[in-house]
Design a protein around this motif. Structure first.
Motif, PDB file in Angstrom:
ATOM      1  N   GLY A 115       0.799  -1.223   0.000  1.00 21.25           N
ATOM      2  CA  GLY A 115       0.000   0.000   0.000  1.00 21.25           C
ATOM      3  C   GLY A 115       0.830   1.270   0.000  1.00 21.25           C
ATOM      4  N   MET A 116       2.135   1.127   0.108  1.00 21.93           N
ATOM      5  CA  MET A 116       3.015   2.295   0.124  1.00 21.93           C
ATOM      6  C   MET A 116       3.923   2.354  -1.100  1.00 21.93           C
ATOM      7  SD  MET A 116       2.315   4.224   2.654  1.00 21.93           S
ATOM      8  CE  MET A 116       3.773   5.245   2.740  1.00 21.93           C
ATOM      9  N   LEU A 117       3.578   1.606  -2.155  1.00 22.18           N
ATOM     10  CA  LEU A 117       4.387   1.679  -3.373  1.00 22.18           C
ATOM     11  C   LEU A 117       4.352   3.077  -3.964  1.00 22.18           C
ATOM     12  CD1 LEU A 117       3.619  -1.741  -5.083  1.00 22.18           C
ATOM     13  CD2 LEU A 117       5.656  -1.060  -3.810  1.00 22.18           C
ATOM     14  N   PRO A 120       1.788   8.855  -1.816  1.00 21.35           N
ATOM     15  CA  PRO A 120       0.670   9.798  -1.799  1.00 21.35           C
ATOM     16  C   PRO A 120      -0.701   9.125  -1.894  1.00 21.35           C
ATOM     17  CG  PRO A 120       2.413  10.639  -3.205  1.00 21.35           C
ATOM     18  CD  PRO A 120       2.786   9.220  -2.846  1.00 21.35           C
ATOM     19  N   ALA A 121      -0.751   7.924  -2.460  1.00 16.25           N
ATOM     20  CA  ALA A 121      -2.024   7.205  -2.563  1.00 16.25           C
ATOM     21  C   ALA A 121      -2.205   6.210  -1.420  1.00 16.25           C
ATOM     22  CB  ALA A 121      -2.105   6.471  -3.901  1.00 16.25           C
ATOM     23  N   GLY A 122      -1.212   6.086  -0.560  1.00 21.07           N
ATOM     24  CA  GLY A 122      -1.287   5.137   0.545  1.00 21.07           C
ATOM     25  C   GLY A 122      -2.303   5.544   1.587  1.00 21.07           C
ATOM     26  N   ALA A 123      -2.835   4.558   2.267  1.00 22.79           N
ATOM     27  CA  ALA A 123      -3.804   4.814   3.338  1.00 22.79           C
ATOM     28  C   ALA A 123      -3.150   5.645   4.436  1.00 22.79           C
ATOM     29  CB  ALA A 123      -4.304   3.489   3.904  1.00 22.79           C
ATOM     30  N   GLU A 131       5.629   8.617   7.942  1.00 21.91           N
ATOM     31  CA  GLU A 131       6.137   9.969   7.682  1.00 21.91           C
ATOM     32  C   GLU A 131       6.600  10.632   8.968  1.00 21.91           C
ATOM     33  OE1 GLU A 131       2.927  11.988   5.691  1.00 21.91           O
ATOM     34  OE2 GLU A 131       3.653  11.411   3.703  1.00 21.91           O
ATOM     35  N   ALA A 132       5.798  10.494  10.024  1.00 20.41           N
ATOM     36  CA  ALA A 132       6.144  11.121  11.299  1.00 20.41           C
ATOM     37  C   ALA A 132       7.424  10.513  11.874  1.00 20.41           C
ATOM     38  CB  ALA A 132       4.987  10.966  12.283  1.00 20.41           C
TER      39      ALA A 132
END
Length: 166
Positions: A115-117, A120-123, A131-132
């Protein structure tokens, strides 16, 4: 590849995670690369703990014993965590484990968060904690791989092999 910048001009210290089908090939590549130094290997099977990382993938001993926890792997002081553990159905755990490394300033490369490929579209539940953590640790995350693997690589080759023209 020698690094410059964050890691300076030296070997990159890598701690692989996971020794499944893909993790096994990643581990062989890390061991065989002249600019990478394997410093730990976190495995989930108790019967593999304590065994040499090289021997576990059928290459010469590298003098690094497999460990049973993320904490033990991170204590080895890696620059990069190569995270290849199974992430299907355990995305929350994967995010927590990767976040731990990112918060400590360890860069992470993973194939385990499909889901992180494209972040910006990742949940939000995946993207925001990562990111944090990266921001707090001044580290980076690269999520890569094929999704879905079979239809975007193996099936394509099989169909092309049966074709007269493309």
């Amino acid at each position: 590849m020698s690094t410059s910048g964050k890691h300076g001009a030296r070997h990159v210290r890598v701690a692989p995670v996971g020794k499944g089908a893909t993790g096994r090939e990643a581990l062989k590549g890390i061991i065989g690369h002249p600019d990478f130094e394997i410093v730990s290997l976190w495995v989930s099977s108790a019967d593999k703990v304590g065994h040499d990382a090289g021997e576990l993938v059928g290459v010469d001993s590298v003098g690094v014993a497999a460990v049973a926890s993320l904490e033990a792997a991170l204590e080895s002081g890696p620059d990069v965590l190569s995270y290849c553990a199974n992430g299907l159905g355990r995305e929350g755990d994967v995010v927590a484990e990767i976040s731990t490394a990112l918060e400590r300033g360890i860069d992470v490369v993973t194939i385990s968060l499909l889901g992180m490929l494209y972040p910006p579209a990742g949940a939000d539940a995946l993207r925001q904690p990562l990111e944090a953590a990266a921001k707090r640790g001044g580290s980076t995350l690269l999520s890569t791989g094929l999704d879905p693997g079979f239809s975007s690589d193996v099936l394509t080759v099989a169909l092309l092999a049966m074709s007269d023209t493309v």
